[in-house]
Design an enzyme around this catalytic site. Sequence first.
Site, PDB file in Angstrom:
ATOM      1  N   ASP A   1      40.429  61.638  -5.557  1.00 31.10           N
ATOM      2  CA  ASP A   1      40.262  60.702  -6.681  1.00 31.10           C
ATOM      3  C   ASP A   1      40.702  59.281  -6.330  1.00 31.10           C
ATOM      4  OD1 ASP A   1      42.919  62.268  -6.927  1.00 31.10           O
ATOM      5  OD2 ASP A   1      43.286  60.419  -8.028  1.00 31.10           O
TER       6      ASP A   1
ATOM      7  N   LYS B   1      61.351  61.855  -3.683  1.00 27.03           N
ATOM      8  CA  LYS B   1      61.337  61.657  -5.134  1.00 27.03           C
ATOM      9  C   LYS B   1      62.718  61.333  -5.701  1.00 27.03           C
ATOM     10  CE  LYS B   1      57.001  62.924  -6.746  1.00 27.03           C
ATOM     11  NZ  LYS B   1      56.380  63.657  -5.682  1.00 27.03           N
TER      12      LYS B   1
ATOM     13  N   SER C   1      56.988  63.425   3.516  1.00 27.31           N
ATOM     14  CA  SER C   1      57.473  63.136   2.164  1.00 27.31           C
ATOM     15  C   SER C   1      58.403  64.190   1.582  1.00 27.31           C
ATOM     16  CB  SER C   1      56.286  62.891   1.233  1.00 27.31           C
ATOM     17  OG  SER C   1      55.347  63.935   1.356  1.00 27.31           O
TER      18      SER C   1
HETATM   19  C1  LIG Z   1      55.171  63.718  -5.217  1.00 29.86           C
HETATM   20  C2  LIG Z   1      54.948  63.962  -3.796  1.00 29.86           C
HETATM   21  C3  LIG Z   1      53.940  63.276  -3.097  1.00 29.86           C
HETATM   22  C4  LIG Z   1      52.992  62.312  -3.761  1.00 29.86           C
HETATM   23  O1  LIG Z   1      53.678  61.203  -4.274  1.00 29.86           O
HETATM   24  P1  LIG Z   1      53.012  60.252  -5.362  1.00 29.86           P
HETATM   25  O2  LIG Z   1      54.053  59.255  -5.655  1.00 29.86           O
HETATM   26  O3  LIG Z   1      52.637  61.090  -6.539  1.00 29.86           O
HETATM   27  O4  LIG Z   1      51.787  59.677  -4.721  1.00 29.86           O
HETATM   28  C5  LIG Z   1      53.841  63.501  -1.743  1.00 29.86           C
HETATM   29  N1  LIG Z   1      54.633  64.382  -1.096  1.00 29.86           N
HETATM   30  C6  LIG Z   1      55.599  65.060  -1.739  1.00 29.86           C
HETATM   31  C7  LIG Z   1      56.439  66.006  -0.970  1.00 29.86           C
HETATM   32  C8  LIG Z   1      55.796  64.876  -3.110  1.00 29.86           C
HETATM   33  O5  LIG Z   1      56.746  65.558  -3.737  1.00 29.86           O
END
Ligand SMILES: *Cc1c(COP(=O)(O)O)cnc(C)c1O
Length: 323
Positions: free
Chosen positions: A215, A58, A309
Amino acid sequence: MSDVPADLPIYADVERAAERLHGVAHRTPVLTSRTANERTGATLFFKCENLQRAGAFKFRGAYNAVAALDDEQRARGVLSFSSGNHAQALALACMLMRTRVAIVMPKDAPAAKVEATRGYGGEIVFYDRYTQDRETIARDLAEQDGMALIPPFDHRDVIAGQGTAARELLEDVGTLDVLVTPLGGGGLLSGTTLAARRLAPYCRLVGVEPEAGDDARQSLRKGEIVTIAPPRSIADGAITTHLGTLPFAILRAAEVEVVTASDAQLVAATRFFAERMKLVVEPTGCLGLAAVLNGAVDVRGKRVGVMLSGGNVDVAALAKYLG
Ligand SMILES: *Cc1c(COP(=O)(O)O)cnc(C)c1O
């Protein structure tokens, strides 16, 4: 599609984001695991965004979005709503750019995420996830104070920034047959799609969302954005109720597939990362591996990218998953 949103990002926006992030975001490592390869019959490449600044991809989108503001907007400050990681990322980005930041957060957000956001100097406005609409609260605040609203996924510069992770992965390992990405509101997956469609045009793109809230899968099947009740899952970074308008347009045009993983499968993947790869990955960050291990994505004999992520998990929660 006739109603294509006007501010849809393109690959050039990802390149621009990569320039802005150069020397600011970490170029995170790509790891492999012989055990994971043996279990799946594939060659897996894990892009370790759990090791990104503020603990998740992010930071890429947040920093890019703040950097893209003009000086006057930046001086008035920025505002957002988030389940946690976007908040921390935006707070860090604003700290680096000496910009005021306020975050609208659910009352039940993980303590570690709240503390981290405060630690980076973010002001926090709490709300109730089950009775109040965070987007409305954030928009009202933005209007009152003249702050720029930077939402977690439905924003051109946020999406472009998130796409830099897949761009690095493809630069580092070359082309892939499949790229598996966690999916909440679709910022990461749509940015990934922009990068992959340019750098690995034949790569299958797969998003993974929590089983409790599919969704995105429903939306892509139906051809319109479907909104669900707030799902309950340990994947707290992906319990969004609907895709963003921009992500939806990108995912739909690129024919991206969506599969799901259950909480039990996320726990198993969390354990795998800790035990086998010595990595702390939060449950949401495990969606990709969980879907590869549960057979939702056919990967046998393929070169497969897996986005890890994020790594922001309360240690107490982690101990429970590992216990
Ligand atoms: C926000 C987030 C996601 C999902 O990302 P989107 O852009 O909302 O699809 C996945 N993994 C982590 C660790 C996140 O912080």
